[in-house]
Design a protein around this motif. Sequence first.
Motif, PDB file in Angstrom:
ATOM      1  N   ARG A   1      70.702  44.632 -44.695  1.00  0.00           N
ATOM      2  CA  ARG A   1      69.640  43.623 -44.740  1.00  0.00           C
ATOM      3  C   ARG A   1      69.545  42.872 -43.413  1.00  0.00           C
ATOM      4  O   ARG A   1      68.445  42.610 -42.921  1.00  0.00           O
TER       5      ARG A   1
ATOM      6  N   GLY B   1      65.227  47.521 -46.001  1.00  0.00           N
ATOM      7  CA  GLY B   1      65.073  47.208 -47.407  1.00  0.00           C
ATOM      8  C   GLY B   1      66.201  47.893 -48.165  1.00  0.00           C
ATOM      9  O   GLY B   1      66.560  49.026 -47.841  1.00  0.00           O
TER      10      GLY B   1
ATOM     11  N   GLY C   1      68.265  39.367 -50.412  1.00  0.00           N
ATOM     12  CA  GLY C   1      67.127  40.248 -50.669  1.00  0.00           C
ATOM     13  C   GLY C   1      67.465  41.656 -51.115  1.00  0.00           C
ATOM     14  O   GLY C   1      66.581  42.520 -51.159  1.00  0.00           O
TER      15      GLY C   1
ATOM     16  N   VAL D   1      67.794  44.308 -53.781  1.00  0.00           N
ATOM     17  CA  VAL D   1      67.186  44.456 -55.104  1.00  0.00           C
ATOM     18  C   VAL D   1      68.125  45.268 -55.992  1.00  0.00           C
ATOM     19  O   VAL D   1      68.566  46.362 -55.605  1.00  0.00           O
TER      20      VAL D   1
END
Length: 207
Positions: A171, A176, A203, A205
């Motif tokens: 990150r 991503g 961030g 996921v």
Amino acid sequence: MIDRKEENTAVLVVDVQGDFTQLMNGSLAVEGTDQAYLDQVTAETRRLKSLGFPVFATQDWHPADHISFVTMHKGHVPFDVIDLNGTDQILWPPHCIQNTPNAEVLVDNGLLEAIVKKGMDPRYDSYSGFFDDGNHDTGLDALLKTHGITDLIMFGLTTDYCARATAMDARSLGYGVRLIRNLCRGVAPDTTGTAIEKMADVGVVMV
């Protein structure tokens, strides 16, 4: 479920090696890493590969005199924490020693574009697949950029140490990151919970 190819996205399998598994009676075996776990990891790696995702792996690859090994510190026992150059260092049982069977990546190597070795400098621990604790680059970032990769699907061992550190460095480098939680295992519930919170905060996921 990830069910189609996505451009500029790769799979990164983190440290699925014998010494971290119950299957291989590893020196740092993590709970829930039996044959069923390896079958799960292998099946999903194969499935994602068949969809067209390139697959990479990281590999702990320590010299026998690595600074993180408790055997290098007289008077200490495994999992003691000492101050090492101003950093808290957990003293681990010797593991993933270069050219030993339990250092091998257990996922079918034929599925992998490349294996990036880490932890080779005896002076520094290296949880992250990108940098060791001395901030030395493993070459993973350059390798991914060569393949045009901007996003990663990650899973492996362990949630609270190497997977966490690799995801957070990814990150910080602008990737991503999606972490497949049910294909990860952690060393301990408390550190695993904290790791998941920290990854989410930057961030990552969870899928």
